[in-house]
Write an enzyme that holds these catalytic residues in place. Structure first.
Site, PDB file in Angstrom:
ATOM      1  CD1 TRP A 239       4.436 -10.042 -71.138  1.00 42.45           C
ATOM      2  CD2 TRP A 239       4.442 -10.794 -69.169  1.00 42.45           C
ATOM      3  NE1 TRP A 239       3.516 -10.557 -70.919  1.00 42.45           N
ATOM      4  CE2 TRP A 239       3.284 -11.129 -69.576  1.00 42.45           C
ATOM      5  CE3 TRP A 239       4.528 -11.294 -67.526  1.00 42.45           C
ATOM      6  CZ2 TRP A 239       2.331 -11.552 -68.925  1.00 42.45           C
ATOM      7  CZ3 TRP A 239       3.605 -11.728 -66.878  1.00 42.45           C
ATOM      8  CH2 TRP A 239       2.267 -12.009 -67.540  1.00 42.45           C
TER       9      TRP A 239
ATOM     10  CD  GLU B  94       7.757 -12.278 -72.706  1.00 43.43           C
ATOM     11  OE1 GLU B  94       7.822 -11.877 -71.540  1.00 43.43           O
ATOM     12  OE2 GLU B  94       8.100 -13.304 -73.144  1.00 43.43           O
TER      13      GLU B  94
ATOM     14  CE  LYS C   1       0.257 -14.175 -71.727  1.00 41.64           C
ATOM     15  NZ  LYS C   1       0.758 -14.719 -70.691  1.00 41.64           N
TER      16      LYS C   1
ATOM     17  CG  ASP D 166       7.113 -16.419 -74.879  1.00 40.12           C
ATOM     18  OD1 ASP D 166       6.438 -17.242 -75.418  1.00 40.12           O
ATOM     19  OD2 ASP D 166       7.315 -16.310 -73.463  1.00 40.12           O
TER      20      ASP D 166
ATOM     21  CG  HIS E 172       3.867 -14.257 -75.390  1.00 37.72           C
ATOM     22  ND1 HIS E 172       4.608 -13.302 -74.567  1.00 37.72           N
ATOM     23  CD2 HIS E 172       3.668 -15.351 -74.712  1.00 37.72           C
ATOM     24  CE1 HIS E 172       4.612 -13.641 -73.341  1.00 37.72           C
ATOM     25  NE2 HIS E 172       4.163 -15.038 -73.471  1.00 37.72           N
TER      26      HIS E 172
ATOM     27  CG  HIS F 290      11.222 -15.188 -73.236  1.00 37.14           C
ATOM     28  ND1 HIS F 290      10.178 -14.838 -72.255  1.00 37.14           N
ATOM     29  CD2 HIS F 290      12.322 -15.087 -72.741  1.00 37.14           C
ATOM     30  CE1 HIS F 290      10.814 -14.495 -71.282  1.00 37.14           C
ATOM     31  NE2 HIS F 290      12.316 -14.424 -71.542  1.00 37.14           N
TER      32      HIS F 290
ATOM     33  CG  ASP G 296       1.893 -17.953 -72.936  1.00 34.92           C
ATOM     34  OD1 ASP G 296       2.773 -18.728 -73.641  1.00 34.92           O
ATOM     35  OD2 ASP G 296       2.035 -17.119 -72.419  1.00 34.92           O
TER      36      ASP G 296
ATOM     37  CG  ASP H  80       4.599 -20.613 -70.578  1.00 38.66           C
ATOM     38  OD1 ASP H  80       5.534 -20.275 -71.276  1.00 38.66           O
ATOM     39  OD2 ASP H  80       3.676 -19.831 -70.317  1.00 38.66           O
TER      40      ASP H  80
ATOM     41  CG  ASP I 272       8.774 -17.857 -70.224  1.00 36.03           C
ATOM     42  OD1 ASP I 272       8.753 -18.496 -68.909  1.00 36.03           O
ATOM     43  OD2 ASP I 272       8.299 -17.019 -70.768  1.00 36.03           O
TER      44      ASP I 272
HETATM   45  C1  RNT Z   1       4.493 -14.520 -69.681  1.00 37.21           C
HETATM   46  C2  RNT Z   1       5.917 -14.333 -70.196  1.00 37.21           C
HETATM   47  C3  RNT Z   1       7.070 -14.007 -69.347  1.00 37.21           C
HETATM   48  C4  RNT Z   1       6.855 -14.975 -68.175  1.00 37.21           C
HETATM   49  C5  RNT Z   1       7.856 -15.149 -67.182  1.00 37.21           C
HETATM   50  C6  RNT Z   1       7.736 -15.796 -66.029  1.00 37.21           C
HETATM   51  O1  RNT Z   1       3.409 -14.692 -70.598  1.00 37.21           O
HETATM   52  O2  RNT Z   1       6.153 -15.255 -71.267  1.00 37.21           O
HETATM   53  O3  RNT Z   1       8.211 -14.056 -69.946  1.00 37.21           O
HETATM   54  O4  RNT Z   1       6.652 -16.252 -68.578  1.00 37.21           O
HETATM   55  O5  RNT Z   1       8.275 -13.906 -66.950  1.00 37.21           O
HETATM   56 ZN    ZN Z   2       7.965 -15.155 -71.939  1.00 35.29          ZN
END
Ligand code: RNT
Ligand code: ZN
Length: 422
Positions: free
Chosen positions: A185, A226, A228, A262, A265, A289, A297, A299, A329
């Site tokens: 990523w 990945e 986003k 993810d 994303h 993810h 996003d 997290d 994640d």
């Molecule tokens: C970032 C991505 C990625 C990170 C990690 C730490 O938006 O989701 O996967 O969160 O690599």
């Molecule tokens: Zn991620």
């Protein structure tokens, strides 16, 4: 205290009415690996021998809960503590900025030996290891990009990083005997829509091509790409967009190059649960993810929410659970970080088990018969099934604290260990 065995027997009778084999569901959920991300333990700070641990690339942690791990030994001890409370097969997901060395080793110089402590520990514990290049939190990761940077010196620096990460991944696989899943990523993007949106994407494509070409003999690894939608500071344009990444993976047509989805994303009304079958129509594997995006996003710690459940329902119903590399994640610095892991990891496993405890074959039959009324009735009925009676029994069988009993132990660890940290 209630009689867990009795609860399980009753739940078993409930599920049997619909032809669901509870023990089989437990067995599948238990043996499906979930890759636990190391970076919840220290707010993505990493273990590199350098003062500045500030984040960049749109990755942000908020909160300042005391007691975070600041050394590899502390981080691994915290992971072990969390793992005591997480049932089922686990792997550990390490980022490249978690290299360990007495002197500073830059990202384009890392070697397997800089991860030896992780490897020795994983082998001792019988854990698989996954890996991630770290294209952020570095002086050469700026708003000019990394793998897509127009400055050849910068781009080559990061290509070298990617190359080394794939070699380290192979080392992890050799030592642990388990496939190492690598996630690629990059934060590259722009605050405004650039005039030339194509050139950065062509450079990112070229960089991935160079990384894979230079390491084409590497074995034992899988490579997720990945995408986003946007990051803070790069709101208008993301080089590695969904279309770019999906295009790259499909065009590469290589078994080891796969999509990473993810669930933080995408635009807020888009869901990963609704994307999985589109990808599986063309590919054999997906890297997932699992996170919880609150308005963006963000997290947050994974919840047992509708989307998390829907993702696993999709995977189970497609018969793709075993083909999917499940990784978590999230990074919450506002609560006890070990509890964050336990809650998020348990919820991921719970959503998996709940999806397996549904009459999926029967519902497919009903749908094929055209009875859309019954389809909705059946889908809804299982939302109130006695799931927690099965979950508690499963935990107890595995020698894991059921219900909220684990929280007392994590609190005791906080008082004894975390409170001692500066
Ligand atoms: C970032 C991505 C990625 C990170 C990690 C730490 O938006 O989701 O996967 O969160 O690599
Ligand atoms: Zn991620």
């Amino acid at each position: 205290m209630y009689d867990v065995k009795k609860g399980y027997e009753l739940a078993k009778e409930f599920y049997a009415q619909y032809g669901i084999d509870v023990d089989k569901a437990i067995e599948i959920a238990d043996s499906t690996p979930i890759s636990m991300h190391c970076w919840q333990g220290d707010d993505v700070g990493g273990l590199e021998c350098k003062e500045d641990k500030s984040l960049s690339g749109g990755i942000q942690t908020t909160g300042n809960y005391p007691g975070k791990a600041t050394t590899g030994a502390e981080l691994r001890a915290d992971i072990e503590e969390a793992m005591k409370h997480i049932p089922g097969e686990l792997k550990v997901n390490v980022h490249a900025n978690y290299s360990e060395s007495d002197v500073f080793v830059d990202r384009n110089e890392i070697e397997p030996k800089h991860f030896q402590k992780w490897v020795d520990w994983a082998v001792e514990k019988g854990l698989g290891l996954d890996f991630n290049p770290t294209y952020f939190a570095h002086p050469l990761s700026t708003d000019k990009g990394t793998l897509s940077c127009a400055d050849e010196n910068v781009r080559k620096f990061w290509v070298e990083h990617g190359i080394r990460c794939r070699q380290i991944g192979q080392y992890f696989a050799e030592k642990t005997g388990k496939t190492c899943v690598i996630n690629h990523w990059t934060p590259d993007g722009d605050k405004e829509v650039p005039v030339d949106t194509l050139a950065p994407r062509l450079r990112l494509k070229q960089s991935y091509d160079e990384i894979f070409e230079a390491t084409k003999d590497v074995t034992g690894v899988m490579d997720g790409i990945e995408s986003k939608v946007f990051g803070i500071g790069a709101e208008s344009y993301t080089v590695g967009s969904h279309e770019f990444c999906m295009g790259y993976v499909m065009r590469a047509n290589k078994d080891h190059i796969i999509m990473t989805l993810d669930n933080g994303h995408y635009h807020p009304t888009e869901t990963v649960s609704n994307k999985l079958s589109g990808v599986y129509a063309f590919d054999k594997h997906v890297l997932l993810h699992v996170t919880r995006a609150v308005r963006w996003d963000s997290d947050h710690v994974v919840g047992m929410d509708d989307e998390t459940k829907a993702i696993f329902e999709e995977l189970v119903r497609m018969g793709k659970l075993q083909d999917t590399y499940v990784a978590t994640d999230f990074f919450d610095a506002s609560i006890n970080r070990i509890a964050a892991w336990v809650i998020g990891m348990r919820n991921t496993r719970k959503a998996m088990l709940a999806a397996l405890l549904q009459p999926n074959d029967k519902m497919k039959e009903i749908e094929a018969s055209g009875d859309v009324t019954a389809r909705l009735a059946w889908k809804e009925e299982f939302k109130a099934a006695p799931f927690s009676l099965v979950w508690d029994y499963y935990c107890e069988q595995k020698g894991i604290k059921k219900g909220l009993e684990w929280l007392l132990e994590v609190k005791a660890y906080e008082e004894k260990i975390l409170a001692e940290r500066a």
